[in-house]
Write a protein that holds these residues in place. Structure first.
Motif, short mmCIF file in Angstrom:
data_model
loop_
_atom_site.label_atom_id
_atom_site.label_comp_id
_atom_site.label_asym_id
_atom_site.label_seq_id
_atom_site.Cartn_x
_atom_site.Cartn_y
_atom_site.Cartn_z
N TRP A 42 2.86 -7.22 9.03
CA TRP A 42 3.99 -6.45 8.52
C TRP A 42 4.04 -6.53 7.00
O TRP A 42 4.22 -5.52 6.31
N LEU A 43 3.85 -7.75 6.46
CA LEU A 43 3.90 -7.95 5.02
C LEU A 43 2.78 -7.17 4.31
O LEU A 43 3.02 -6.53 3.28
N LYS A 44 1.58 -7.19 4.87
CA LYS A 44 0.47 -6.44 4.26
C LYS A 44 0.77 -4.95 4.25
O LYS A 44 0.50 -4.26 3.27
N LEU A 45 1.33 -4.45 5.36
CA LEU A 45 1.68 -3.04 5.45
C LEU A 45 2.78 -2.69 4.43
O LEU A 45 2.69 -1.67 3.74
N ALA A 46 3.79 -3.55 4.32
CA ALA A 46 4.87 -3.31 3.37
C ALA A 46 4.34 -3.31 1.93
O ALA A 46 4.75 -2.48 1.11
N ARG A 47 3.43 -4.23 1.63
CA ARG A 47 2.86 -4.27 0.28
C ARG A 47 2.01 -3.03 0.01
O ARG A 47 2.02 -2.49 -1.09
N ALA A 48 1.25 -2.58 1.02
CA ALA A 48 0.42 -1.40 0.87
C ALA A 48 1.26 -0.15 0.60
O ALA A 48 0.87 0.73 -0.17
N LYS A 49 2.43 -0.09 1.23
CA LYS A 49 3.33 1.05 1.03
C LYS A 49 4.14 0.91 -0.25
O LYS A 49 4.86 1.83 -0.63
N GLY A 50 4.09 -0.26 -0.88
CA GLY A 50 4.85 -0.48 -2.11
C GLY A 50 6.29 -0.85 -1.85
O GLY A 50 7.12 -0.83 -2.77
N THR A 55 10.80 -6.88 -4.84
CA THR A 55 11.18 -8.17 -4.26
C THR A 55 10.52 -9.31 -5.01
O THR A 55 9.36 -9.21 -5.41
N ASP A 56 11.26 -10.40 -5.18
CA ASP A 56 10.71 -11.60 -5.80
C ASP A 56 9.61 -12.15 -4.88
O ASP A 56 9.88 -12.47 -3.72
#
Length: 173
Positions: A42-50, A55-56
């Motif tokens: 989920w985190l990788k996907l969220a980072r890929a989508k920007g 977020t800190d």
């Protein structure tokens, strides 16, 4: 051959690859970053989508680790242990280098290929799968390690070097 090693108190569980090469390769892939837990995916996907740009990063990593701990507690309460292959030997690692490590005991056969899991004392604490070749009865060369794990191995080696340098300086005083 001059191999530089640094004292490192970590453990290794291993077996000869010929026992179950296909099983070891499968476990190696399962322990890779490709098959991370759902929160990591989920985190990788969220980072890929920007979606995590505002977020800190430290706070986000702490929240992710807290989520992993809750998942771990839930698995413990449900008595769900991660399925790992049974390996035949367990031994302490005496010292490590960037591509090599030395065991405390002479349990290897020179030239043989092995598969193992190293208990890395990094955050988050986890097992690192490796394939390695015995150079002698206690010295081995890592032949296959995931890129992320290689970076953590190198970072741990560097941290151990710093600790030993600091201790040497304090002993001189």
């Amino acid at each position: 051959m001059d191999i530089r090693l640094v004292d490192a108190p970590i453990s290794l569980t291993f077996s000869e690859t010929e026992i179950d090469i296909e099983g070891y390769l499968r476990e190696y892939q399962q322990l890779s970053e490709i098959d991370d837990d759902p929160i990591s995916q989920w985190l990788k996907l969220a980072r890929a989508k920007g979606e995590s740009s505002d977020t800190d990063p430290v706070l986000l990593n702490l929240m992710v680790e807290l989520h992993r701990k809750v998942d771990s507690l839930e698995r413990f309460l449900k008595n769900e242990e991660p399925k790992r292959l049974s390996l035949t030997h367990e031994v302490a690692i005496e010292s490590i280098g960037f591509e090599h490590f030395k065991l405390k005991e002479d349990v290897l056969e020179e030239g043989r290929e092995y598969y193992g899991r190293v208990e890395m004392p990094v955050h988050p604490k986890r097992d690192v799968p490796i394939f390695f070749t015995a150079l002698d009865k206690s010295l081995a060369k890592i032949s296959k390690i995931h890129e992320r794990d290689e970076k953590e191995w190198s970072a741990y080696l560097t941290a151990r070097e710093r600790v030993l340098i600091r201790e040497a300086k304090e002993n001189k005083r």
